[in-house]
Design a protein around this motif. Structure first.
Motif, short mmCIF file in Angstrom:
data_model
loop_
_atom_site.label_atom_id
_atom_site.label_comp_id
_atom_site.label_asym_id
_atom_site.label_seq_id
_atom_site.Cartn_x
_atom_site.Cartn_y
_atom_site.Cartn_z
N VAL A 13 -8.45 24.09 61.23
CA VAL A 13 -9.69 23.35 60.95
C VAL A 13 -10.10 22.52 62.15
O VAL A 13 -11.26 22.52 62.57
CB VAL A 13 -9.53 22.49 59.68
N VAL A 14 -9.14 21.81 62.74
CA VAL A 14 -9.45 20.99 63.91
C VAL A 14 -9.87 21.87 65.08
O VAL A 14 -10.82 21.53 65.81
CB VAL A 14 -8.24 20.09 64.28
N ALA A 15 -9.21 23.01 65.27
CA ALA A 15 -9.54 23.91 66.37
C ALA A 15 -10.91 24.55 66.19
O ALA A 15 -11.49 25.06 67.16
CB ALA A 15 -8.48 25.00 66.51
N LEU A 16 -11.44 24.52 64.99
CA LEU A 16 -12.78 25.05 64.75
C LEU A 16 -13.83 23.94 64.78
O LEU A 16 -14.88 24.09 65.42
CB LEU A 16 -12.81 25.77 63.40
N VAL A 17 -13.55 22.83 64.13
CA VAL A 17 -14.54 21.76 63.98
C VAL A 17 -14.80 21.01 65.28
O VAL A 17 -15.96 20.76 65.63
CB VAL A 17 -14.10 20.79 62.86
N PRO A 43 -17.78 13.94 77.15
CA PRO A 43 -17.65 14.57 75.83
C PRO A 43 -16.47 15.55 75.73
O PRO A 43 -15.84 15.65 74.68
CB PRO A 43 -18.98 15.30 75.65
N MET A 44 -16.15 16.23 76.82
CA MET A 44 -15.03 17.17 76.77
C MET A 44 -13.71 16.41 76.63
O MET A 44 -12.85 16.80 75.81
CB MET A 44 -14.98 18.06 78.01
N VAL A 45 -13.56 15.33 77.38
CA VAL A 45 -12.35 14.52 77.25
C VAL A 45 -12.26 13.94 75.84
O VAL A 45 -11.20 13.93 75.22
CB VAL A 45 -12.31 13.42 78.32
N ALA A 46 -13.39 13.48 75.32
CA ALA A 46 -13.42 12.94 73.96
C ALA A 46 -13.04 14.02 72.94
O ALA A 46 -12.34 13.73 71.95
CB ALA A 46 -14.80 12.37 73.64
N ALA A 47 -13.49 15.24 73.16
CA ALA A 47 -13.15 16.33 72.24
C ALA A 47 -11.66 16.64 72.29
O ALA A 47 -11.03 16.84 71.23
CB ALA A 47 -13.96 17.58 72.59
N VAL A 48 -11.08 16.67 73.46
CA VAL A 48 -9.66 16.97 73.58
C VAL A 48 -8.82 15.85 72.95
O VAL A 48 -7.92 16.11 72.15
CB VAL A 48 -9.27 17.19 75.06
N VAL A 49 -9.14 14.61 73.31
CA VAL A 49 -8.39 13.48 72.75
C VAL A 49 -8.63 13.39 71.24
O VAL A 49 -7.69 13.15 70.47
CB VAL A 49 -8.78 12.16 73.46
N VAL A 53 -5.78 13.43 68.28
CA VAL A 53 -5.68 12.35 67.30
C VAL A 53 -5.90 12.87 65.88
O VAL A 53 -5.17 12.51 64.96
CB VAL A 53 -6.68 11.21 67.64
N LEU A 54 -6.90 13.73 65.70
CA LEU A 54 -7.15 14.30 64.37
C LEU A 54 -5.96 15.09 63.86
O LEU A 54 -5.61 15.01 62.67
CB LEU A 54 -8.38 15.19 64.40
N ASN A 55 -5.33 15.88 64.72
CA ASN A 55 -4.16 16.64 64.31
C ASN A 55 -3.03 15.72 63.89
O ASN A 55 -2.36 15.97 62.88
CB ASN A 55 -3.68 17.55 65.44
N ILE A 56 -2.81 14.65 64.64
CA ILE A 56 -1.73 13.73 64.32
C ILE A 56 -2.02 13.02 63.00
O ILE A 56 -1.16 12.96 62.11
CB ILE A 56 -1.52 12.71 65.46
N VAL A 57 -3.22 12.46 62.87
CA VAL A 57 -3.56 11.72 61.65
C VAL A 57 -3.55 12.63 60.43
O VAL A 57 -3.00 12.28 59.38
CB VAL A 57 -4.93 11.01 61.82
N ALA A 58 -4.15 13.80 60.54
CA ALA A 58 -4.18 14.73 59.41
C ALA A 58 -2.76 15.19 59.05
O ALA A 58 -2.45 15.37 57.87
CB ALA A 58 -5.07 15.92 59.72
N GLY A 59 -1.92 15.38 60.04
CA GLY A 59 -0.53 15.75 59.77
C GLY A 59 0.22 14.66 59.02
O GLY A 59 1.01 14.94 58.10
#
Length: 139
Positions: A13-17, A43-49, A53-59
């Motif tokens: 989901v994160v890799a798509l959104v 924006p690219m750095v913000a997307a990577v970071v 963060v989303l992966n960690i929090v969602a995990g």
């Protein structure tokens, strides 16, 4: 659903959104001179970071709702993870040809960086989908 399968779903989901949100942000902020003239680095750095963060929090959230006792990784889990990572390696290896060709043709940095980012995103998404399919259909 095991914790590792949940992690694969989260990663998918994160890799798509996140890349879609990044593309929308670029298109909305595109200057009159074309999208290649936009300031894409921030924006690219913000997307990577943001993806990290989303992966960690969602995990963490998924682990809080899961079973209290951690499930041990068995041979099947290791094989599924290995298969997903192998497929991601080949997808990215093939996708890396695009920025390489763009660099050889001396294309603008915008296109080189974004094709590389697309390759990373595509590899992450395909890896997750392979893992999910392997968990659902058996391996």
């Amino acid at each position: 659903m095991s914790n590792l399968e949940k992690r694969a779903w989260i990663y998918a989901v994160v890799a798509l959104v996140v890349p879609v949100a990044y593309a929308v942000a670029l298109l909305v902020r595109a200057p009159a001179g074309g999208i290649a003239a936009s300031h894409y680095a921030g924006p690219m750095v913000a997307a990577v970071v943001g993806a990290i963060v989303l992966n960690i929090v969602a995990g963490i959230v998924a682990a809080m709702w899961g079973p209290r006792k951690a499930e041990p990784r068995d041979e099947r889990d290791r094989a599924i993870d290995r298969l997903g990572e192998y497929v991601a390696f080949y997808v990215f290896s093939i996708a890396a040809i695009v920025p390489l060709v763009l660099a050889m043709r001396e294309a603008p940095y915008f296109w080189i960086a974004n094709s590389l980012y697309l390759g990373f995103s595509l590899a992450a998404l395909v890896s997750s989908v392979v893992k999910i399919v392997a968990y659902r259909r058996g391996f």
